[in-house]
Scaffold this motif. Structure first.
Motif, PDB file in Angstrom:
ATOM      1  N   PRO A  88       0.832  -1.216   0.000  1.00 21.32           N
ATOM      2  CA  PRO A  88       0.000   0.000   0.000  1.00 21.32           C
ATOM      3  C   PRO A  88       0.862   1.259   0.000  1.00 21.32           C
ATOM      4  O   PRO A  88       1.107   1.866   1.050  1.00 21.32           O
ATOM      5  CB  PRO A  88      -0.812  -0.133   1.293  1.00 21.32           C
ATOM      6  CG  PRO A  88       0.059  -0.927   2.195  1.00 21.32           C
ATOM      7  CD  PRO A  88       0.929  -1.793   1.354  1.00 21.32           C
ATOM      8  N   LEU A  89       1.299   1.656  -1.165  1.00 27.05           N
ATOM      9  CA  LEU A  89       2.237   2.775  -1.285  1.00 27.05           C
ATOM     10  C   LEU A  89       1.817   3.693  -2.418  1.00 27.05           C
ATOM     11  O   LEU A  89       1.199   3.247  -3.385  1.00 27.05           O
ATOM     12  CB  LEU A  89       3.653   2.240  -1.578  1.00 27.05           C
ATOM     13  CG  LEU A  89       4.206   1.197  -0.607  1.00 27.05           C
ATOM     14  CD1 LEU A  89       5.434   0.525  -1.218  1.00 27.05           C
ATOM     15  CD2 LEU A  89       4.554   1.825   0.720  1.00 27.05           C
ATOM     16  N   PHE A  90       2.199   4.963  -2.318  1.00 26.85           N
ATOM     17  CA  PHE A  90       1.993   5.915  -3.407  1.00 26.85           C
ATOM     18  C   PHE A  90       3.252   5.952  -4.269  1.00 26.85           C
ATOM     19  O   PHE A  90       4.338   6.249  -3.762  1.00 26.85           O
ATOM     20  CB  PHE A  90       1.734   7.319  -2.864  1.00 26.85           C
ATOM     21  CG  PHE A  90       0.383   7.506  -2.240  1.00 26.85           C
ATOM     22  CD1 PHE A  90      -0.774   7.344  -2.989  1.00 26.85           C
ATOM     23  CD2 PHE A  90       0.258   7.857  -0.916  1.00 26.85           C
ATOM     24  CE1 PHE A  90      -2.021   7.531  -2.419  1.00 26.85           C
ATOM     25  CE2 PHE A  90      -0.983   8.047  -0.334  1.00 26.85           C
ATOM     26  CZ  PHE A  90      -2.130   7.882  -1.088  1.00 26.85           C
ATOM     27  N   GLU A  92       4.141   8.176  -6.254  1.00 35.91           N
ATOM     28  CA  GLU A  92       4.678   9.531  -6.419  1.00 35.91           C
ATOM     29  C   GLU A  92       5.541   9.975  -5.239  1.00 35.91           C
ATOM     30  O   GLU A  92       6.300  10.943  -5.358  1.00 35.91           O
ATOM     31  CB  GLU A  92       3.539  10.544  -6.572  1.00 35.91           C
ATOM     32  CG  GLU A  92       2.624  10.312  -7.764  1.00 35.91           C
ATOM     33  CD  GLU A  92       1.485   9.370  -7.418  1.00 35.91           C
ATOM     34  OE1 GLU A  92       1.464   8.841  -6.279  1.00 35.91           O
ATOM     35  OE2 GLU A  92       0.630   9.149  -8.293  1.00 35.91           O
ATOM     36  N   LEU A  93       5.408   9.303  -4.107  1.00 36.35           N
ATOM     37  CA  LEU A  93       6.178   9.707  -2.928  1.00 36.35           C
ATOM     38  C   LEU A  93       7.480   8.922  -2.849  1.00 36.35           C
ATOM     39  O   LEU A  93       7.606   7.843  -3.414  1.00 36.35           O
ATOM     40  CB  LEU A  93       5.364   9.466  -1.656  1.00 36.35           C
ATOM     41  CG  LEU A  93       4.004  10.148  -1.543  1.00 36.35           C
ATOM     42  CD1 LEU A  93       3.415   9.910  -0.156  1.00 36.35           C
ATOM     43  CD2 LEU A  93       4.105  11.643  -1.817  1.00 36.35           C
TER      44      LEU A  93
ATOM     45  N   ARG B 312       1.478  14.632  -4.473  1.00 38.53           N
ATOM     46  CA  ARG B 312       1.025  13.745  -5.544  1.00 38.53           C
ATOM     47  C   ARG B 312       0.559  14.556  -6.758  1.00 38.53           C
ATOM     48  O   ARG B 312       0.796  14.178  -7.902  1.00 38.53           O
ATOM     49  CB  ARG B 312      -0.111  12.857  -5.052  1.00 38.53           C
ATOM     50  CG  ARG B 312       0.316  11.844  -4.000  1.00 38.53           C
ATOM     51  CD  ARG B 312      -0.796  10.863  -3.747  1.00 38.53           C
ATOM     52  NE  ARG B 312      -0.954   9.947  -4.854  1.00 38.53           N
ATOM     53  CZ  ARG B 312      -2.108   9.357  -5.166  1.00 38.53           C
ATOM     54  NH1 ARG B 312      -3.188   9.611  -4.474  1.00 38.53           N
ATOM     55  NH2 ARG B 312      -2.173   8.519  -6.192  1.00 38.53           N
ATOM     56  N   ARG B 319      -2.597  12.810 -13.624  1.00 38.21           N
ATOM     57  CA  ARG B 319      -3.765  12.268 -12.924  1.00 38.21           C
ATOM     58  C   ARG B 319      -4.906  13.275 -12.905  1.00 38.21           C
ATOM     59  O   ARG B 319      -6.060  12.915 -12.794  1.00 38.21           O
ATOM     60  CB  ARG B 319      -3.403  11.948 -11.465  1.00 38.21           C
ATOM     61  CG  ARG B 319      -2.698  10.648 -11.219  1.00 38.21           C
ATOM     62  CD  ARG B 319      -2.678  10.308  -9.737  1.00 38.21           C
ATOM     63  NE  ARG B 319      -2.397  11.432  -8.849  1.00 38.21           N
ATOM     64  CZ  ARG B 319      -3.273  11.934  -7.995  1.00 38.21           C
ATOM     65  NH1 ARG B 319      -4.464  11.422  -7.888  1.00 38.21           N
ATOM     66  NH2 ARG B 319      -2.942  12.961  -7.225  1.00 38.21           N
ATOM     67  N   ASP B 370      -8.872   8.705  -4.358  1.00 42.00           N
ATOM     68  CA  ASP B 370      -7.503   9.209  -4.456  1.00 42.00           C
ATOM     69  C   ASP B 370      -6.566   8.450  -3.519  1.00 42.00           C
ATOM     70  O   ASP B 370      -5.355   8.406  -3.741  1.00 42.00           O
ATOM     71  CB  ASP B 370      -7.460  10.700  -4.114  1.00 42.00           C
ATOM     72  CG  ASP B 370      -8.046  11.549  -5.215  1.00 42.00           C
ATOM     73  OD1 ASP B 370      -8.138  11.049  -6.346  1.00 42.00           O
ATOM     74  OD2 ASP B 370      -8.426  12.701  -4.948  1.00 42.00           O
ATOM     75  N   GLU B 371      -7.115   7.870  -2.482  1.00 40.12           N
ATOM     76  CA  GLU B 371      -6.313   7.160  -1.494  1.00 40.12           C
ATOM     77  C   GLU B 371      -6.173   5.675  -1.865  1.00 40.12           C
ATOM     78  O   GLU B 371      -5.546   4.903  -1.122  1.00 40.12           O
ATOM     79  CB  GLU B 371      -6.979   7.305  -0.115  1.00 40.12           C
ATOM     80  CG  GLU B 371      -6.100   7.054   1.087  1.00 40.12           C
ATOM     81  CD  GLU B 371      -5.132   8.186   1.392  1.00 40.12           C
ATOM     82  OE1 GLU B 371      -5.141   9.193   0.676  1.00 40.12           O
ATOM     83  OE2 GLU B 371      -4.352   8.042   2.352  1.00 40.12           O
ATOM     84  N   PRO B 373      -4.409   3.470  -3.545  1.00 41.74           N
ATOM     85  CA  PRO B 373      -3.256   2.568  -3.362  1.00 41.74           C
ATOM     86  C   PRO B 373      -3.004   2.215  -1.906  1.00 41.74           C
ATOM     87  O   PRO B 373      -2.482   1.140  -1.624  1.00 41.74           O
ATOM     88  CB  PRO B 373      -2.083   3.375  -3.936  1.00 41.74           C
ATOM     89  CG  PRO B 373      -2.700   4.414  -4.800  1.00 41.74           C
ATOM     90  CD  PRO B 373      -4.026   4.715  -4.214  1.00 41.74           C
ATOM     91  N   VAL B 374      -3.341   3.113  -0.986  1.00 37.68           N
ATOM     92  CA  VAL B 374      -3.011   2.858   0.425  1.00 37.68           C
ATOM     93  C   VAL B 374      -4.254   2.781   1.300  1.00 37.68           C
ATOM     94  O   VAL B 374      -4.156   2.831   2.529  1.00 37.68           O
ATOM     95  CB  VAL B 374      -2.065   3.965   0.972  1.00 37.68           C
ATOM     96  CG1 VAL B 374      -0.814   4.066   0.149  1.00 37.68           C
ATOM     97  CG2 VAL B 374      -2.766   5.301   1.032  1.00 37.68           C
TER      98      VAL B 374
END
Lengths: 254, 533
Positions: A88-90, A92-93, B312, B319, B370-371, B373-374
């Motif tokens: 679970p990671l972004f 872009e960061l 982001r 996006r 938007d959240e 992925p996590v």
């Protein structure tokens, strides 16, 4: 008064219409245990973990994490760390930013968060790449970053879904050592994996899920002694999940 | 030597694309609507071709070769541009490159890609060309012309598609080799798109693209006009017609060879990392340390959510491409206004409204999506929903309000808004940009979308649902309409007139209501456009 079990479940059930994904699972896992959670694909392991992580509401039964009911997410949240199958990671960061973000969500004090982040990055050989964007990472580096994230707030219980997936042998060894260290303390590790040697090495208790039901549970050595094929955790797995013929047909190890 | 795998590649890829369209309800509907317009277009072309055939046959057009020769340039340019764009965007390549490139040589894959793109363009343009050929032959009373026009159309398409493929692969290779291009490819793409839209809105496409089309028409490829009119035009030359076929074939071979050379270098090399540096050991660094710091004045958790949203957005602006979509619709009116030398004052509150809408759409219209992925770990973290959404609101208004204030103030001064109007419009911008993200949050939380959608031909991202867009945009526009109308003089005058109240009660509308702002040949001076100037 008896201290609460780290993980407790009583008749935990999840149904989707007529299909039953998890069927009356009972768990009682004391603090500091490494619980190896095995089962074939589609057995209901991830559904069980998601219920324990408060992400899925049980259809029936109850479960508690560190004494808190899984229906109360706010009460469970400080006690649990979760590593799902997909990191679970972004993208872009950077890893450092991702971990700082997670520490922020966990409301960890800044200095404490910074110390833990640096320590864990060092531990997993990620320090040199910590300011690179996660989108540029290999699968193994992403998995390590996600694992660090799950452990960052020093939870009482960590729920790990295939934590060694994509890791090279050295990184996998680091994970196993870390899990052993965690378990030597009071942290409880609920470990779902297909890599049986990892479970064999680390687990204090093994539970095998098949068709949503917990079909075997116990000390790994005791389970191995009961297996028809005799000897290994793989035999136990094949035996209790209905592949006894396959286990019996397996050639003897030299 | 091209092997026998090419037909298999073409067939498999064409089948895959057809099924992909069939499986996507939205694409199928869009294709059906496009097809309907295509039929109307083809009928129009057929009618024109029929009358052109009649005119050529009765000698009304003395020299049909000249006008058709000029058209040939555009007829090559159009499929070439379409194919180049599709290839550069990654839409024209093999669907599973690793698999295909293991099973076939790259030149076979290039030939297969060329074949598929030829089929795509033939569906869109070739059918119209064939219908035109038949109609022209009927009008001219020359059955042979139908065949000749068909051959000419096929030759033009083949040459155009081959050149387009080579150009598109060249663009991709340049991006794969240049860190600078890779880093700014989105910005360059958007700039090119906006430039094209500006040209399209101005109606000057023919003039802008004429030099390239004329240059093509001056080459032997331009002799295809002789081929198409061989049966009806006295001046048409068999030699030039044959030369045109040879030139088209040569173009296909040369462009195909170039495409193969480029593909070899593109497909078998690792592209540069757009965020890296020139040293292999230091790739992907942000260069500015961690961007994740607490935000002064807000709770720690809220601040981190805001920082994350901003980071982001800055690092992956593609996006948020949907935020500029309304600008495409406004390109025409804006171009007309600028071309006419005057900008109505009412456009300034329109800018304020757009920027407010954009702030909400970009940061708060899909708070859960938007959240994505996590999401599992965020949900398990001990942060309240209130703090989380406040973080997104802080990001939206934190970046949106200053941008809106600056943009509206600068534009307002540039077009010469009266002071009262300027103050009101700036206040409107601040108020709307602070409030719109809140409305978006409510809508987005109720109607989240977590599945990725295609934002460009080669990129997918999680964007708000169409329903959320509608449910956010309509109330925002309706609720803000009174404030927008009252923020400038003409609006206040209209409202005062409708309400039957003295205009001054609404704030100086009596004078400002008749003002229209004018920009004349670079001299920005306000004037009165109602006959009192």
């Amino acid at each position: 008064m008896r201290s609460p079990q780290a993980i407790e479940a009583d008749g935990l059930t999840k149904r989707y219409g007529d299909a039953t994904a998890v069927d009356g699972v009972d768990l009682s896992i004391p603090p500091g245990t490494v619980y190896g959670f095995l089962g074939p694909n589609g057995a209901g392991k991830t559904t069980t973990i998601r219920m324990l992580a408060t992400l899925l509401r049980p259809t029936a039964g109850t479960a508690r994490i560190a004494g808190q009911p899984v229906t109360d997410r706010a009460a469970v949240a400080p006690h649990v760390g979760y590593l799902p199958e997909s990191p679970p990671l972004f993208d872009e960061l950077t890893a450092r930013e991702q971990l700082q973000y997670h520490a922020g969500l966990q409301d960890l004090p800044g200095d404490e968060a910074a110390d833990r982040i640096e320590r864990l990055l060092d531990r997993f050989d990620l320090a040199a790449d910590a300011d690179d964007r996660i989108g540029t990472y290999s699968k193994g580096m992403q998995q390590k970053t996600a694992l660090v994230q799950a452990l960052l707030h020093d939870p009482d219980v960590v729920l790990l879904d295939e934590p060694t997936s994509g890791l090279d042998p050295r990184a996998a060894r680091t994970v196993r050592d870390l899990l052993a260290e965690l378990a030597a303390g009071e942290t409880t590790v609920f470990l779902s994996t297909h890599i049986l040697p990892v479970v064999d090495e680390l687990a204090d208790v093994v539970g095998v899920l098949s068709d949503g039901r917990l079909v075997a549970e116990g000390d790994p050595d005791a389970l191995k002694g009961r297996a028809e094929g005799g000897g290994t955790l793989e035999d136990v797995f094949l035996d209790v999940t209905g592949d006894a013929d396959l286990a019996a047909a397996r050639p003897e190890e030299p | 030597m091209i092997g026998g795998r090419v037909p298999a590649i073409v067939a498999t890829e064409a089948r895959h694309r057809l099924r992909a369209v069939g499986n996507s309800g939205g694409q199928a509907v869009a294709l059906a609507i496009g097809g309907l317009f295509g039929v109307v277009f083809a009928l129009g072309v057929a009618a024109g071709a029929f009358f052109a055939g009649e005119l050529v046959a009765d000698g009304s057009i003395a020299d049909p070769l000249a006008p058709l020769g000029r058209t040939v340039g555009f007829a090559v340019l159009f499929p070439a541009a379409l194919t180049a764009i599709r290839t550069a965007q990654g839409a024209a390549g093999p669907t599973c490159p690793d698999h295909v490139l293991l099973a076939a040589r790259h030149r076979e894959v290039v030939a297969g890609t060329l074949g598929v793109e030829w089929l795509v363009q033939s569906t869109m343009l070739g059918v119209a060309g064939l219908v035109a050929g038949v109609a022209f032959a009927a009008g001219a009373g020359s059955p042979a012309s139908a065949v000749l026009v068909a051959v000419a159309v096929a030759a033009l398409l083949s040459a155009g598609v081959a050149v387009g493929l080579a150009v598109g692969l060249g663009v991709r290779l340049a991006i794969a080799r240049s860190r600078l291009l890779a880093r700014f490819k989105t910005a360059v793409g958007v700039a090119v798109l906006l430039a094209y839209l500006a040209v399209a809105a101005s109606g000057d496409q023919a003039r802008v693209f004429a030099p390239a089309a004329n240059a093509l028409a001056a080459t032997p490829v331009g002799w295809i006009a002789d081929l198409a009119l061989l049966a009806v035009a006295p001046g048409a030359s068999v030699l030039r017609a044959g030369g045109a076929l040879l030139a088209a074939s040569g173009t296909v071979l040369a462009a195909g060879g170039a495409a193969s050379w480029l593909a070899d270098r593109l497909w078998y090399e690792t592209p540069v990392d757009p965020h890296g540096t020139d040293t292999d050991t230091d790739t992907g660094r942000t260069g500015s340390g961690s961007g994740m710091q607490p935000v002064p004045g807000v709770a720690r958790q809220t601040g981190f959510v805001a920082r994350k949203a901003l980071l982001r957005a800055v690092r992956s602006p593609i996006r948020l491409l949907y935020v500029v979509y309304p600008l495409f619709a406004l390109a025409g009116p804006l171009s007309n206004a600028l071309g006419g030398g005057s900008v109505p004052g009412a456009a300034v509150p329109g800018v304020a409204l757009y920027l407010a809408w954009a702030a909400g759409a970009a940061f708060t219209l899909n708070p859960l999506g938007d959240e994505t992925p996590v999401l599992p770990t965020t949900l398990v973290a001990p942060i309240t929903g209130g703090r989380f959404v406040r973080g997104l609101w802080v990001a939206a208004s934190g970046i949106g309000v200053p941008v809106a204030l600056a943009a509206v103030a600068v534009i307002g001064v540039a077009v010469g808004l009266p002071p009262v109007d300027l103050v009101l419009v700036v206040a409107l911008a601040a108020g709307l940009t602070a409030l719109a993200p809140g409305l978006a949050l409510g809508v987005g939380a109720a109607f989240p979308r977590t599945e990725p959608a295609r934002v460009t031909r080669s990129r997918r991202a999680v964007v708000p649902s169409l329903f959320a867009f509608a449910l956010y945009s309509l109330p925002l526009f309706v609720l803000s309409a009174p404030a927008v109308a009252l923020s400038v003089g003409p609006g206040r005058a209209t409202v005062a007139s409708l309400a039957g109240v003295p205009a001054p009660l609404l704030g100086g509308a009596g004078v400002a209501g008749r003002r229209r702002l004018r920009i004349e040949s670079g001299d920005r001076r306000p004037g009165v456009a109602d006959g009192r100037k």
